[in-house]
Design a protein around this motif. Structure first.
Motif, short mmCIF file in Angstrom:
data_model
loop_
_atom_site.label_atom_id
_atom_site.label_comp_id
_atom_site.label_asym_id
_atom_site.label_seq_id
_atom_site.Cartn_x
_atom_site.Cartn_y
_atom_site.Cartn_z
N TRP A 68 30.24 48.02 53.31
CA TRP A 68 29.17 48.28 52.35
C TRP A 68 28.99 47.09 51.41
O TRP A 68 27.85 46.66 51.16
CB TRP A 68 29.49 49.54 51.55
CG TRP A 68 28.57 49.76 50.40
CD1 TRP A 68 27.28 50.25 50.45
CD2 TRP A 68 28.84 49.48 49.02
NE1 TRP A 68 26.74 50.29 49.18
CE2 TRP A 68 27.67 49.83 48.29
CE3 TRP A 68 29.94 48.98 48.34
CZ2 TRP A 68 27.60 49.68 46.91
CZ3 TRP A 68 29.87 48.83 46.97
CH2 TRP A 68 28.71 49.18 46.26
N VAL A 69 30.08 46.52 50.92
CA VAL A 69 29.98 45.33 50.06
C VAL A 69 29.33 44.19 50.82
O VAL A 69 28.47 43.48 50.30
CB VAL A 69 31.38 44.91 49.54
CG1 VAL A 69 31.30 43.57 48.82
CG2 VAL A 69 31.94 45.98 48.61
N LEU B 190 36.37 43.18 48.46
CA LEU B 190 36.60 44.36 47.63
C LEU B 190 38.10 44.47 47.38
O LEU B 190 38.90 44.31 48.31
CB LEU B 190 36.08 45.62 48.32
CG LEU B 190 36.07 46.90 47.48
CD1 LEU B 190 35.17 46.75 46.26
CD2 LEU B 190 35.63 48.10 48.31
N ASN B 191 38.48 44.73 46.12
CA ASN B 191 39.88 44.69 45.73
C ASN B 191 40.21 45.82 44.77
O ASN B 191 39.35 46.25 44.00
CB ASN B 191 40.20 43.36 45.02
CG ASN B 191 39.75 42.16 45.80
OD1 ASN B 191 40.49 41.60 46.59
ND2 ASN B 191 38.50 41.74 45.58
N SER B 192 41.46 46.24 44.79
CA SER B 192 41.95 47.21 43.81
C SER B 192 42.62 46.47 42.66
O SER B 192 43.45 45.58 42.88
CB SER B 192 42.95 48.17 44.45
OG SER B 192 42.30 49.07 45.31
N PHE B 193 42.26 46.86 41.45
CA PHE B 193 42.90 46.37 40.24
C PHE B 193 43.25 47.57 39.38
O PHE B 193 42.83 48.70 39.65
CB PHE B 193 41.97 45.44 39.45
CG PHE B 193 41.94 44.02 39.95
CD1 PHE B 193 42.73 43.04 39.35
CD2 PHE B 193 41.13 43.65 41.01
CE1 PHE B 193 42.70 41.73 39.81
CE2 PHE B 193 41.09 42.35 41.47
CZ PHE B 193 41.88 41.38 40.87
N GLY C 129 43.01 54.70 36.02
CA GLY C 129 43.58 53.37 35.90
C GLY C 129 43.26 52.44 37.05
O GLY C 129 43.49 51.24 36.95
N GLU C 130 42.72 52.97 38.17
CA GLU C 130 42.39 52.11 39.31
C GLU C 130 40.92 51.74 39.27
O GLU C 130 40.06 52.59 39.04
CB GLU C 130 42.72 52.79 40.63
CG GLU C 130 42.37 51.90 41.82
CD GLU C 130 43.03 52.32 43.12
OE1 GLU C 130 42.72 51.72 44.16
OE2 GLU C 130 43.86 53.25 43.09
N LEU C 131 40.64 50.46 39.52
CA LEU C 131 39.28 49.97 39.56
C LEU C 131 39.05 49.22 40.87
O LEU C 131 39.94 48.51 41.35
CB LEU C 131 38.99 49.03 38.38
CG LEU C 131 39.08 49.67 36.99
CD1 LEU C 131 40.48 49.47 36.41
CD2 LEU C 131 38.05 49.07 36.04
N MET C 132 37.87 49.38 41.42
CA MET C 132 37.48 48.69 42.65
C MET C 132 36.54 47.55 42.27
O MET C 132 35.50 47.79 41.64
CB MET C 132 36.82 49.67 43.61
CG MET C 132 37.75 50.80 44.03
SD MET C 132 36.90 52.18 44.83
CE MET C 132 36.28 51.38 46.31
#
Length: 264
Positions: A108-109, A204-207, A247-250
């Protein structure tokens, strides 16, 4: 890997991926999504409570994409396509970013912002590689039997951008953290200092916004300033009854200046 020359966004892929965008971010919009879902954003604007806004968003998605009608489907394929909503893919990503759900979100990204993945189970150096081919297989498998899943992600992104803007008025960046053991998933473009690097992050990454929690995922922690415009989703934007991902952001990737923190 180079960005695609095409996307469905208001800025070209090379601009979104650049370090200059991160330093001077602009709003990102997927073409036509806000206009097509004008009623949703008008309703959200009238609500002051963020929990109510999250519930309103999910109710809208439920009706618009008929997610609640899976039990009425007469075929197993029909039931599965409606049950495989955006929530399933968010949960799948949070469990394993290299899963089928992760491949669909990376796809999708790639389709919306023009940034191809640089890692899915293994490094992806170009679109002609075996690694890219295997990623595409996962992407197609994960997309099967879904109800307009990319369109669901489109609305989710625009909702997240609206909500983040309301929660952080006047703020352009958030300080976020990511636990790592090495740079296998990211390309080192330049070492700027003993602990400072310019990296090309995966598309796309998890932070996390919790420094202590980041240590649970690696022996080192990357710290960077992430533009709000590049945050696809934050776990607490939806009621906890729907999704537990506080607390998780994509985060959309590209070139990021990071500081690598080590224990001790």
């Amino acid at each position: 890997m180079e960005a695609s020359p095409m996307n469905l966004c208001n800025l070209p892929p090379w601009a979104i991926a650049s370090r200059h965008f991160n330093a001077h971010p602009q709003s990102l919009e997927i073409q036509g999504v806000r206009q097509a879902n004008r009623l949703l954003f008008e309703r959200l604007a009238a609500l002051d409570n963020p929990i109510e806004r999250g519930a309103q968003f999910h109710d809208y998605m439920d009706v618009t994409f008929q997610l609640h009608q899976w039990a009425q489907e007469t075929s197993a394929k029909g039931r599965k396509s409606l049950k495989n909503s955006y929530l399933r893919f968010l949960r799948g990503w949070m469990f394993d970013a290299n899963s089928l759900e992760g491949a669909v979100l990376k796809g999708w990204v790639e389709s919306r912002f023009g940034l191809p993945p640089t890692f899915h189970r293994e490094p992806i150096r170009d679109i002609h590689s075996e690694a890219y081919y295997l990623y595409m297989i996962d992407r197609m498998k994960g997309s099967a039997r879904t109800s307009a899943i990319n369109s669901q992600f489109d609305v989710l992104f625009e909702f997240a951008q609206t909500e983040l803007g309301r929660r952080h008025p006047g703020i352009s960046h958030l300080t976020l953290y990511r636990g790592i053991n090495d740079f296998d998933e990211h390309m080192v473009l330049e070492q700027l200092g003993k602990h400072d690097y310019l990296l090309r992050l995966n598309n796309l990454n998890s932070f996390t916004n919790d420094f202590e929690r980041a240590w649970e995922f690696g022996s080192k922690v990357m710290r960077t300033e992430v533009p709000l415009a590049k945050i696809v989703f934050q776990g607490d934007l939806l009621p906890s009854s729907l999704l537990k991902g506080e607390g998780e952001l994509m985060v959309i990737g590209g070139e990021y200046q990071v500081k690598v923190l080590t224990g001790g």
